[in-house]
Every structure is written in structure tokens, then in C-alpha cells.
Design a protein around this motif. Structure first.
Motif, PDB file in Angstrom:
ATOM      1  N   ASP A  69       0.828  -1.204   0.000  1.00 42.74           N
ATOM      2  CA  ASP A  69       0.000   0.000   0.000  1.00 42.74           C
ATOM      3  C   ASP A  69       0.861   1.252   0.000  1.00 42.74           C
ATOM      4  N   GLU A  70       1.910   1.232   0.783  1.00 40.44           N
ATOM      5  CA  GLU A  70       2.777   2.399   0.871  1.00 40.44           C
ATOM      6  C   GLU A  70       4.123   2.079   0.252  1.00 40.44           C
ATOM      7  N   ARG A  71       4.712   3.047  -0.302  1.00 38.25           N
ATOM      8  CA  ARG A  71       6.007   2.846  -0.932  1.00 38.25           C
ATOM      9  C   ARG A  71       7.073   2.711   0.148  1.00 38.25           C
ATOM     10  N   ASP A  72       7.815   1.619   0.070  1.00 34.52           N
ATOM     11  CA  ASP A  72       8.886   1.348   1.024  1.00 34.52           C
ATOM     12  C   ASP A  72      10.158   1.132   0.219  1.00 34.52           C
ATOM     13  N   PRO A  73      10.937   2.209  -0.004  1.00 35.75           N
ATOM     14  CA  PRO A  73      12.125   2.093  -0.865  1.00 35.75           C
ATOM     15  C   PRO A  73      13.093   1.011  -0.398  1.00 35.75           C
ATOM     16  N   GLU A  74      13.262   0.865   0.914  1.00 37.41           N
ATOM     17  CA  GLU A  74      14.217  -0.131   1.421  1.00 37.41           C
ATOM     18  C   GLU A  74      13.757  -1.551   1.078  1.00 37.41           C
ATOM     19  N   ALA A  75      12.453  -1.829   1.302  1.00 37.78           N
ATOM     20  CA  ALA A  75      11.918  -3.158   0.990  1.00 37.78           C
ATOM     21  C   ALA A  75      11.953  -3.408  -0.515  1.00 37.78           C
ATOM     22  N   GLN A  76      11.613  -2.411  -1.288  1.00 42.86           N
ATOM     23  CA  GLN A  76      11.647  -2.571  -2.740  1.00 42.86           C
ATOM     24  C   GLN A  76      13.054  -2.880  -3.231  1.00 42.86           C
ATOM     25  N   ALA A  77      14.027  -2.170  -2.682  1.00 43.51           N
ATOM     26  CA  ALA A  77      15.407  -2.417  -3.095  1.00 43.51           C
ATOM     27  C   ALA A  77      15.836  -3.842  -2.736  1.00 43.51           C
ATOM     28  N   ARG A  78      15.436  -4.287  -1.527  1.00 43.27           N
ATOM     29  CA  ARG A  78      15.794  -5.640  -1.119  1.00 43.27           C
ATOM     30  C   ARG A  78      15.118  -6.679  -2.015  1.00 43.27           C
ATOM     31  N   PHE A  79      13.839  -6.495  -2.319  1.00 43.24           N
ATOM     32  CA  PHE A  79      13.126  -7.446  -3.171  1.00 43.24           C
ATOM     33  C   PHE A  79      13.690  -7.454  -4.589  1.00 43.24           C
ATOM     34  N   LEU A  80      13.984  -6.261  -5.111  1.00 41.58           N
ATOM     35  CA  LEU A  80      14.517  -6.187  -6.467  1.00 41.58           C
ATOM     36  C   LEU A  80      15.893  -6.849  -6.565  1.00 41.58           C
ATOM     37  N   SER A  81      16.678  -6.750  -5.509  1.00 38.79           N
ATOM     38  CA  SER A  81      17.982  -7.401  -5.508  1.00 38.79           C
ATOM     39  C   SER A  81      17.830  -8.929  -5.558  1.00 38.79           C
ATOM     40  N   ILE A  82      16.893  -9.452  -4.776  1.00 41.11           N
ATOM     41  CA  ILE A  82      16.659 -10.903  -4.786  1.00 41.11           C
ATOM     42  C   ILE A  82      16.111 -11.341  -6.146  1.00 41.11           C
ATOM     43  N   MET A  83      15.195 -10.536  -6.701  1.00 43.47           N
ATOM     44  CA  MET A  83      14.632 -10.863  -8.012  1.00 43.47           C
ATOM     45  C   MET A  83      15.730 -10.891  -9.076  1.00 43.47           C
ATOM     46  N   HIS A  84      16.642  -9.938  -8.992  1.00 42.09           N
ATOM     47  CA  HIS A  84      17.752  -9.900  -9.945  1.00 42.09           C
ATOM     48  C   HIS A  84      18.629 -11.144  -9.802  1.00 42.09           C
TER      49      HIS A  84
END
Length: 456
Positions: free
Chosen positions: A239-254
Motif C-alpha cells: 500500500d505504501e512505498r517502502d524504498p528499502e523493501a523494494q530495493a531488497r526485493f529487487l535485488s533478490i529478483m535480480h
């Protein structure tokens, strides 16, 4: 029926006649003894002599009968052309590549071709088939073929001399011979039972490998895909933008996407190698220069784990015959594995040596050993290390980026080069992987091209 057939055998009839003869002789000696013509000692001596003579005659006849049957079985091969019509001809039976048995109605092996004698033993003719073929389903199928004329086809597993699987075909073949030749005093049977064995061990292993490969490849790709889908759904539902969580998830996805790419790249590489596995490379590869390039390419990974890469190469290390790009891939995979699985801060040694002969091929060659100082590999895992997707520690392998295909690629490349791959390991000390390759020998036409002008 079985008792009549047993009693009709020549040896059984002889035993019965000898028994009657011994009984009659005993009666005659008893009558003479009663009349006083012979004494008690003479009576006992006569009875014993007749008994021993009968026993000796029986044993001698049985021995001669067995020898005669073996000779008759050999003669029967040449007479099959007359006694059996159709594809079963004596010269064809002996030349059939698959093991073949010809049984009489009483389940005696009359004829065994060369392949059958190699499978079951040289002296099987004249013996009951149940002494050599012990599978209950196969014996039941033979009984049905004898009684009902039914054909059968079934799989039978043999454990000696090695685990093998055969498709056994059983069929009844009528004997339409009008001459009815006689063998050892009794008529040829009205039919034969033909039993053939087709070895499908390699086919079953290949099919199992295919099934395992599809299952493993699907699993290797499904796992990162599931992770990607899960993280994408998580990001979409935030619901809310969480840059830290997004960065962590994107790193795992990569990381998971990179893993999928590595698996696909290794699969494509393995497919290309298999496509050319029957074509031996003919190029010249300078091993010393190749190994130097491999070690330079792995310097960064070694420094990351505070490890040292050292080369132990003689100055006269010869050139080998091969494809440089593929051999670079071989030693890069081996050095990379050593860096991944050896103890941090240890040394990885690449040692080269000239060989008088490459194992199996016998050609002169050179060997390269990649030696690490790590935990080692349990002995039971060593024979399977070159299987696709086989891992000793699955979780650790995936954590450090392994696809499970590296050693399979190494094995296929070395095989294409007509080389040899061995893996030795000692727990607590480390692992040594040895690659042996044939020396480069230029073709005669190439040698003539390099000769200086005016050379004799």
C-alpha cells in the motif's frame, strides 16, 4: 503325461532293465545256494558282483548318454534346416546377435546359440531351462507356450554377472518335418519353444536419465520463477512505498533471474557439446598459455575469498589436440568450483604433466590437475558428480550460484576430446580433479606445408 515322458527316457528304461536283471541274477544265485550248488560265500560274492556290474554299467551309460546328447545338440543345429521350416535355420540361429534358446517340450535346452552360451554358460545344452532362467513369470510363460501354444513377451532382470534387463520373447514353433529324424533313439518333438533375450539395459538407463533430466530442469527453473512471481505480487500489493523493501526485493529478483539465465546458458552449452560429441577436435592448444588465461580470469573471485591461485607447470608442457574455447570452459569450471568449495584463504593449485599414455585410449598426452584444500567429498558421491543437476549439498550449491551442470559439461567436453576425467577426494583434505588429453599430432599434409622451401 509327465510321468510317461520321464519313464520313456532311454536312461530310465536302462535302469529299470538293469534292476530286473540284478533281481533275476540274485534269484538264480539264491536258488543255487538253496540247492547246495554254491556256498554262502559264493552266493554273497555273486550277488555283490552282479550289483557292482549293474552300477558300473548304469554310470557308464549315463556318462556316454550326456556326451552323446551334447554332440547331438551340435548336430541338431545343422539339421534344423530340415526338421524346422521357416526362419529358424541352423546357421542363422548361431549367428543371431541376441541370446536364443531352443527348448524341447520337456523344457530341456536343445540348442543355445553363441550369445546364449556367453550369457548362461558354455555347458547349458541338455540341461533344464529352470536351472538357468529362474524368473517365475518367464517359466510360467514357457509352460503356457508348451500347453496352449501362447506367445509371450516380458521383461526379466538378471543380477549376474551384472545387473541387466532383458526383454524375453517366448514362442512355440511347430515341427512339420515329415521325415521325423531320430536323435539318440527317440523321435524329434512335434514342436520347439524358442526363447530369445534382447538386452534393453542401456535403453532403460537412457529413458530414466531423460525423465530425471526433465524433472530436474523443470525444478531448477520453477524455483526461481516462483520466487520472482512471489516478489512481484508482494511489490504490487504494497500500500505504501517502502524504498528499502523494494530495493531488497529487487535485488533478490535480480539474483533469481541471473540464476535462471545461468541454468539456460549451461543447458544450451551442454546441448551444443552433445551435438558435436562424435566429432573429435583437431586444433592445437597450448596448455600452458590456456591455463594462464584461465587463472587470470578467476583472479577476482579468488581475491574475494582471500585465496591464492598457483600454477605448477613444467616448461616443456606439450600442446594438446582440441578446441581451445571448450578446453578453456573445462578448466574455468574446475577452477571456479575449487574457489567456491575450498576453504577460505586456502590455495588452489593447477598442476600440468606429460603423460606416456592417456587412460583408456592409450595415446601419449598431458594431464592437468586442479587441486583444492577444502572439506572433501564423501566417496559415495564421487561416481555421480558428473550427472546433470547432481549436487552433494543442494542448498549450498544454490546459495553460491551453482547450476548443477558444470561437471556434466566438463565430462562431455573431455569425452569429445577423447580424454579422461577422474575425481579423487579425501574428507578434510580436499579434492583433486584430473583431466587427461591426447597430444597434438599434426597431419602429414600440415607438416609438409611447414617444411622450409628446398627441404629434401
Amino acid at each position: 503325461m509327465a510321468s510317461e515322458r520321464t519313464f520313456s527316457r532311454p536312461e530310465n528304461r536302462l535302469v529299470a532293465r538293469l534292476g530286473v536283471g540284478v533281481a533275476a541274477a540274485t534269484g538264480v544265485f539264491a536258488l543255487l545256494w538253496a540247492m547246495g550248488a554254491v556256498g554262502a560265500a559264493g552266493f554273497l560274492t555273486g550277488v555283490a558282483g552282479v550289483g557292482l556290474l549293474g552300477l558300473w554299467s548304469t554310470l557308464a551309460f549315463r556318462h556316454d548318454l550326456q556326451s552323446a546328447r551334447r554332440e547331438a545338440a551340435a548336430r541338431l543345429r545343422t539339421r534344423l534346416a530340415k526338421s524346422l521350416k521357416g526362419p529358424l535355420r541352423a546357421h542363422v540361429v548361431e549367428g543371431v546377435a541376441d541370446p536364443l534358446l531352443l527348448l524341447s517340450p520337456d523344457k530341456e535346452i536343445r540348442v543355445a546359440n553363441r550369445a546364449a552360451r556367453q550369457l548362461f554358460g558354455d555347458h547349458i545344452e541338455g540341461r533344464a531351462v529352470a536351472l538357468h532362467l529362474r524368473d517365475p513369470a518367464a517359466l510360467e510363460a514357457i509352460d503356457e507356450a508348451i500347453e496352449l501354444g501362447a506367445s509371450a513377451r516380458l521383461e526379466v532382470a538378471f543380477s549376474r554377472p551384472a545387473d541387466r534387463t532383458h526383454v524375453v520373447s517366448i514362442a512355440r514353433v511347430e515341427n512339420h518335418s515329415t521325415a521325423q529324424p531320430r536323435l539318440l533313439g527317440f523321435n524329434e518333438p512335434d514342436f520347439y519353444i524358442v526363447v530369445t533375450f534382447h538386452d534393453i539395459t542401456q535403453a532403460k538407463l537412457a529413458e530414466q536419465m531423460r525423465v530425471d533430466f526433465v524433472a530436474n530442469a523443470s525444478h531448477e527453473l520453477r524455483t526461481p520463477l516462483s520466487s520472482l512471481i512471489g516478489f512481484i505480487e508482494t511489490l504490487e500489493s504494497m500500500d505504501e512505498r517502502d524504498p528499502e523493501a523494494q530495493a531488497r526485493f529487487l535485488s533478490i529478483m535480480h539474483s533469481e533471474a541471473d540464476r535462471m539465465v545461468r541454468v539456460i546458458d549451461d543447458l544450451l552449452s551442454l546441448s551444443r557439446i552433445e551435438l558435436d560429441r562424435h566429432v573429435q577436435p583437431r586444433g592445437r592448444v597450448d596448455l600452458a598459455r590456456l591455463i594462464d588465461d584461465v587463472l587470470k580470469s578467476q583472479t577476482h573471485d579468488a581475491e574475494t575469498r582471500h585465496m591464492t591461485l598457483e600454477a605448477d607447470l613444467p616448461t616443456d608442457l606439450p600442446a594438446v589436440r582440441g578446441d581451445r574455447d571448450q578446453l578453456f570452459q573445462v578448466f574455468q569450471n574446475l577452477v571456479r568450483n575449487a574457489i567456491k568449495y575450498a576453504n577460505e584463504g586456502s590455495t588452489v593449485t593447477v598442476r600440468g604433466r606429460r603423460l606416456d599414455r592417456v587412460p583408456e585410449s592409450g595415446e601419449p598426452g598431458a594431464s592437468v590437475q586442479v587441486i583444492d584444500r577444502g572439506e572433501g567429498i564423501p566417496e559415495e558421491h564421487l561416481p555421480r558428480l558428473t550427472e546433470r543437476f547432481y549436487r552433494v549439498d543442494t542448498a549450498r550449491s544454490r546459495r553460491i550460484g551453482g547450476t548443477g551442470l558444470g561437471l556434466a559439461i566438463v565430462k562431455h567436453i573431455v569425452t569429445r576430446h577423447r580424454g579422461n576425467l577422474t575425481i579423487a577426494s579425501t574428507l578434510g583434505q580436499g579434492t583433486t580433479v584430473t583431466v587427461s588429453l591426447p597430444l597434438f599430432e599434426p597431419a602429414a599434409s600440415d607438416a609438409r606445408q611447414r617444411e622450409p622451401a628446398g627441404a629434401a
